[in-house]
Design a protein around this motif. Structure first.
Motif, mmCIF file in Angstrom:
data_model
loop_
_atom_site.group_PDB
_atom_site.id
_atom_site.type_symbol
_atom_site.label_atom_id
_atom_site.label_comp_id
_atom_site.label_asym_id
_atom_site.label_seq_id
_atom_site.Cartn_x
_atom_site.Cartn_y
_atom_site.Cartn_z
ATOM 1 N N TYR A 144 0.809 -1.220 0.000
ATOM 2 C CA TYR A 144 0.000 0.000 0.000
ATOM 3 C C TYR A 144 0.843 1.271 0.000
ATOM 4 C CZ TYR A 144 0.541 -0.074 5.098
ATOM 5 O OH TYR A 144 1.044 -0.115 6.367
ATOM 6 N N LEU A 145 2.048 1.211 0.546
ATOM 7 C CA LEU A 145 2.900 2.399 0.502
ATOM 8 C C LEU A 145 3.242 2.769 -0.941
ATOM 9 C CD1 LEU A 145 5.338 1.725 3.486
ATOM 10 C CD2 LEU A 145 3.528 3.457 3.379
ATOM 11 N N SER A 146 3.333 1.779 -1.807
ATOM 12 C CA SER A 146 3.663 2.050 -3.210
ATOM 13 C C SER A 146 2.550 2.829 -3.919
ATOM 14 C CB SER A 146 3.946 0.743 -3.950
ATOM 15 O OG SER A 146 2.763 -0.022 -4.064
ATOM 16 N N LEU A 147 1.385 2.886 -3.328
ATOM 17 C CA LEU A 147 0.265 3.638 -3.905
ATOM 18 C C LEU A 147 0.303 5.116 -3.523
ATOM 19 C CD1 LEU A 147 -2.578 1.049 -3.171
ATOM 20 C CD2 LEU A 147 -1.332 1.382 -5.331
ATOM 21 N N SER A 148 1.157 5.457 -2.556
ATOM 22 C CA SER A 148 1.234 6.835 -2.075
ATOM 23 C C SER A 148 2.123 7.681 -2.981
ATOM 24 C CB SER A 148 1.792 6.871 -0.651
ATOM 25 O OG SER A 148 1.985 8.209 -0.237
ATOM 26 N N LEU A 149 1.746 8.932 -3.141
ATOM 27 C CA LEU A 149 2.549 9.889 -3.911
ATOM 28 C C LEU A 149 3.278 10.871 -3.003
ATOM 29 C CD1 LEU A 149 -0.058 10.655 -6.735
ATOM 30 C CD2 LEU A 149 1.845 9.017 -6.777
ATOM 31 N N ASN A 150 3.186 10.673 -1.680
ATOM 32 C CA ASN A 150 3.801 11.573 -0.709
ATOM 33 C C ASN A 150 5.260 11.154 -0.498
ATOM 34 O OD1 ASN A 150 4.631 13.015 1.543
ATOM 35 N ND2 ASN A 150 2.627 12.926 2.515
ATOM 36 N N ILE A 151 6.135 11.663 -1.348
ATOM 37 C CA ILE A 151 7.544 11.265 -1.354
ATOM 38 C C ILE A 151 8.248 11.572 -0.028
ATOM 39 C CG2 ILE A 151 9.774 11.540 -2.534
ATOM 40 C CD1 ILE A 151 7.542 10.013 -4.126
ATOM 41 N N PRO A 152 8.076 12.758 0.569
ATOM 42 C CA PRO A 152 8.749 13.007 1.855
ATOM 43 C C PRO A 152 8.318 12.009 2.941
ATOM 44 C CG PRO A 152 7.999 15.076 0.904
ATOM 45 C CD PRO A 152 7.410 13.980 0.061
ATOM 46 N N LEU A 153 7.034 11.693 2.992
ATOM 47 C CA LEU A 153 6.548 10.725 3.978
ATOM 48 C C LEU A 153 7.172 9.352 3.713
ATOM 49 C CD1 LEU A 153 3.110 10.295 5.481
ATOM 50 C CD2 LEU A 153 4.130 8.335 4.372
ATOM 51 N N LEU A 154 7.191 8.930 2.461
ATOM 52 C CA LEU A 154 7.764 7.633 2.106
ATOM 53 C C LEU A 154 9.257 7.567 2.428
ATOM 54 C CD1 LEU A 154 5.935 7.026 -1.298
ATOM 55 C CD2 LEU A 154 5.434 5.957 0.919
ATOM 56 N N ASN A 155 9.965 8.677 2.217
ATOM 57 C CA ASN A 155 11.396 8.715 2.557
ATOM 58 C C ASN A 155 11.601 8.522 4.057
ATOM 59 O OD1 ASN A 155 12.255 9.075 -0.085
ATOM 60 N ND2 ASN A 155 12.325 11.298 0.079
#
Length: 175
Positions: free
Chosen positions: A149-160
């Motif tokens: 599900y993280l791969s569906l997110s577009l929030n790059i700073p959060l994912l980093n």
């Protein structure tokens, strides 16, 4: 001879990267492989000599590692490789839970049958690997589960940030 060997190690990292990025990736690998051990001190001057590079790219790479919590600059003493205390682990899990749940809330409407099926499959495999010598496989599967599900997110700073915390807990902490 040591300089040449170390420089070759750094230049072997693929892609057209800035030297500071290559140095950062090299140092992260050294941390992961425990060639730079938690609790130990490292010297910028010694690393400069061993790697055959100037102070600026090394310092830039170390500053990123400090921002991520892997090292601490101590005036007049050098740089200490950070250890994870029990409190650090608890704090990191709390942060990871908050970020992870925020990411999940932002993509819940994108999760479909395919993602749910994949998470169920991974969860089943996690249950098979939770005990004994397969425990390290469990952490890899745990990451794969969340990445569905993280791969569906577009929030790059959060994912980093999620990635940095997961690495501190699972790649560096599992030993």
């Amino acid at each position: 001879k040591m300089e040449t060997l170390a420089t070759m190690k750094i230049s072997n990292y693929s892609g057209p990267q800035l030297l500071r990025t290559q140095v950062y990736e090299f140092l992260r690998n050294e941390l992961k492989e425990e060639k730079l051990k938690p609790g130990k001190f490292i010297s910028i001057n010694q690393l400069m000599t061993e790697l055959g590079i100037s102070r600026t790219p090394l310092r830039d790479a170390l500053l990123v590692l400090q921002t991520e919590g892997f090292v601490t600059f101590l005036p007049q003493r050098g740089i200490r490789i950070n250890e994870l205390s029990q409190q650090d682990i608890e704090d990191l899990y709390e942060m990871l839970g908050a970020l992870d749940s925020r990411a999940l809330l932002s993509v819940v409407n994108k999760i479909g049958f395919r993602e749910i099926s994949k998470m169920k499959d991974i969860n089943h495999e996690m249950l098979e690997n939770i005990e004994g010598t397969k425990f390290s496989r469990y952490w890899d599967l745990n990451t794969a589960f969340h990445n569905v599900y993280l791969s569906l997110s577009l929030n790059i700073p959060l994912l980093n940030q999620v990635n940095i915390i997961r690495q501190r807990l699972f790649e560096f902490g599992k030993k």
